[in-house]
Scaffold this motif. Structure first.
Motif, PDB file in Angstrom:
ATOM      1  N   UNK A  43      -1.141  17.777  -3.250  1.00 30.34           N
ATOM      2  CA  UNK A  43       0.289  17.488  -3.069  1.00 30.34           C
ATOM      3  C   UNK A  43       0.601  16.020  -3.330  1.00 30.34           C
ATOM      4  N   UNK A  44      -0.291  15.125  -2.881  1.00 27.64           N
ATOM      5  CA  UNK A  44      -0.091  13.694  -3.122  1.00 27.64           C
ATOM      6  C   UNK A  44      -0.152  13.372  -4.617  1.00 27.64           C
ATOM      7  N   UNK A  98       0.833  -1.212   0.000  1.00 26.77           N
ATOM      8  CA  UNK A  98       0.000   0.000   0.000  1.00 26.77           C
ATOM      9  C   UNK A  98       0.863   1.256   0.000  1.00 26.77           C
ATOM     10  N   UNK A  99       2.127   1.110   0.365  1.00 25.31           N
ATOM     11  CA  UNK A  99       3.025   2.277   0.391  1.00 25.31           C
ATOM     12  C   UNK A  99       3.571   2.511  -1.020  1.00 25.31           C
ATOM     13  N   UNK A 100       2.819   3.256  -1.787  1.00 23.28           N
ATOM     14  CA  UNK A 100       3.169   3.487  -3.201  1.00 23.28           C
ATOM     15  C   UNK A 100       4.314   4.488  -3.347  1.00 23.28           C
ATOM     16  N   UNK A 101       4.478   5.323  -2.315  1.00 18.03           N
ATOM     17  CA  UNK A 101       5.533   6.326  -2.400  1.00 18.03           C
ATOM     18  C   UNK A 101       5.036   7.715  -2.755  1.00 18.03           C
ATOM     19  N   UNK A 102       3.709   7.894  -2.931  1.00 14.36           N
ATOM     20  CA  UNK A 102       3.220   9.222  -3.280  1.00 14.36           C
ATOM     21  C   UNK A 102       2.570   9.967  -2.114  1.00 14.36           C
ATOM     22  N   UNK A 103       2.359   9.306  -0.999  1.00 15.26           N
ATOM     23  CA  UNK A 103       1.639   9.963   0.103  1.00 15.26           C
ATOM     24  C   UNK A 103       2.599  10.845   0.907  1.00 15.26           C
ATOM     25  N   UNK A 151      -0.628  15.274 -11.355  1.00 11.87           N
ATOM     26  CA  UNK A 151      -1.218  16.579 -11.020  1.00 11.87           C
ATOM     27  C   UNK A 151      -2.194  17.075 -12.085  1.00 11.87           C
ATOM     28  N   UNK A 152      -1.882  16.835 -13.365  1.00 13.42           N
ATOM     29  CA  UNK A 152      -2.726  17.368 -14.452  1.00 13.42           C
ATOM     30  C   UNK A 152      -3.927  16.485 -14.766  1.00 13.42           C
ATOM     31  N   UNK A 153      -4.010  15.322 -14.138  1.00 13.03           N
ATOM     32  CA  UNK A 153      -5.057  14.368 -14.512  1.00 13.03           C
ATOM     33  C   UNK A 153      -6.298  14.436 -13.639  1.00 13.03           C
ATOM     34  N   UNK A 154      -6.170  15.059 -12.459  1.00  9.51           N
ATOM     35  CA  UNK A 154      -7.289  15.070 -11.505  1.00  9.51           C
ATOM     36  C   UNK A 154      -7.663  16.502 -11.175  1.00  9.51           C
TER      37      UNK A 154
END
Length: 376
Positions: free
Chosen positions: A272-273, A163-168, A280-283
């Motif tokens: 930020x996540x 679950x630790x994807x590295x983006x949080x 960033x540009x997709x959501x």
């Protein structure tokens, strides 16, 4: 190196079938589903590919062996019989963890100590060492799990949970695990061509996971795994797996994903996540109350993990949120709505009985996943 190898993908309760499907999609057809785990055959590349691609599994372990043991002597001898030297380097740091349930060998510390001693003895013999092992090299986490006297010995290949994807980079009060967020999406019929909304976005986990799925980006692409340090797995295996992930990603896939929350701080954390995840540009992120939400298309998918009203004072607020959402969505019958909550009377406040309901666990909280299928 013995081929093929056997891997275990561990799964949270209720998610086994989703993890099994993911394993099959990776091309590993020979699998067996048990409580909390999928056992399957692969080659060496399966360690890298499974860690990179499994969105809903907790971790990937290498199965060393399964056998019956009724005494510490049997546990020692059968552990020592295994080819640990094929996997663990002679300077490897060996960390043994364990659990035991309904077994004669019920003392977990003793079982851990005996397994460690057996592995060390095996490595000393294999490398003709008369001195202690240095244990200054890569880390190897060995798990001894005993259930009804059957011992399962495995090596953890993941390190930190998947679950630790590295983006949080930030999180709210009760963050949703990334693996569970991915499972909530996998349990729907959403495709990258459909509008997607999460009106309770918190730290943004559900929309971020949707974007990763939508562009077919491997969830483990931006992190490291403990097995990357193992000498027994050539670095070319990891290079090839990463190359495959890069080739399969569809960065040009347009997405219509919106995440909103009543909290300005939550929206900032979510942004930020998403930035850290390279999405960033997709959501599109919005600060908004649920009662102000209006679907922006004739049909689409709404997936959310709203507050559960666990604190007494919150119940009325939560019930009103459910009423507002039900009232809004009743005017958009082509939208499919998926809500995970532990609130028992959700359907009565939402104002409609779910098409389908599925029991899931959010950490240790038992929840229901209410599924409302939109009219075709």
């Amino acid at each position: 190196m013995s081929q093929p190898i056997t891997l275990i993908a561990t799964a949270a309760m209720g998610l086994e079938s989703i993890v099994r499907d993911e394993v099959k999609q990776l091309g590993y057809k020979d699998s067996k589903t048990e409580n909390g785990r999928i056992i399957y055959q692969s080659d060496l590349s399966g360690i890298a590919r499974s860690n990179l691609w499994l969105r809903t599994a907790d971790r990937v372990k290498l199965l060393m062996d399964q056998f019956k043991a009724y005494s510490f002597e049997e546990l020692f001898e059968q552990t020592k019989d295994l080819p640990w030297e094929e996997w663990i380097s002679k300077d490897g740091f060996i960390h043994v963890v364990g659990k035991s349930h309904k077994s004669k060998l019920y003392s977990v510390p003793d079982c851990q100590s005996i397994v460690k001693k057996a592995i060390v003895n095996r490595l000393q013999d294999a490398h003709q060492l008369t001195t202690r092992l240095e244990e200054t090299g890569p880390r190897y986490k060995v798990e001894v799990s005993i259930l009804k006297d059957e011992v399962t010995l495995s090596l953890d290949t993941s390190g930190s949970g998947l679950h630790k994807r590295g983006y949080r980079v930030g999180q709210g009060e009760a963050p949703l695990k990334e693996t569970l967020a991915a499972a909530l999406i996998k349990l729907t019929n959403w495709t990258p061509h459909d509008p997607f909304v999460d009106p309770f976005t918190g730290s943004g986990t559900i929309p971020i996971e949707a974007a990763l799925i939508g562009q077919n980006i491997a969830p483990g692409f931006n992190r490291e795994f403990s097995a990357e340090e193992w000498e027994s797995i050539p670095s070319v295996i990891w290079d090839q797996a990463l190359e495959e992930a890069e080739d399969l990603a569809n960065y040009d896939q347009p997405l219509d994903i919106i995440g909103s929350d009543i909290s300005h701080q939550a929206v900032e954390i979510a942004q930020n996540n998403a930035l850290e995840a390279g999405l960033a540009d997709l959501i599109t992120w919005k600060q908004m109350q649920v009662k102000d939400f209006v679907p922006h298309a004739e049909k689409g998918y709404l997936i959310g993990n709203p507050p559960y009203g666990e604190r007494l004072g919150d119940q009325e607020t939560v019930e009103q949120i459910y009423r507002d959402l039900g009232s809004i969505m009743s005017q958009f019958p082509k939208w499919s709505v998926y809500i995970m909550t532990a609130y028992n009377n959700f359907e009565s406040y939402y104002g409609q009985k779910a098409t389908k309901k599925r029991k899931l666990f959010n950490g240790f909280i038992r929840t229901d996943y209410y599924q409302y299928f939109g009219i075709k």
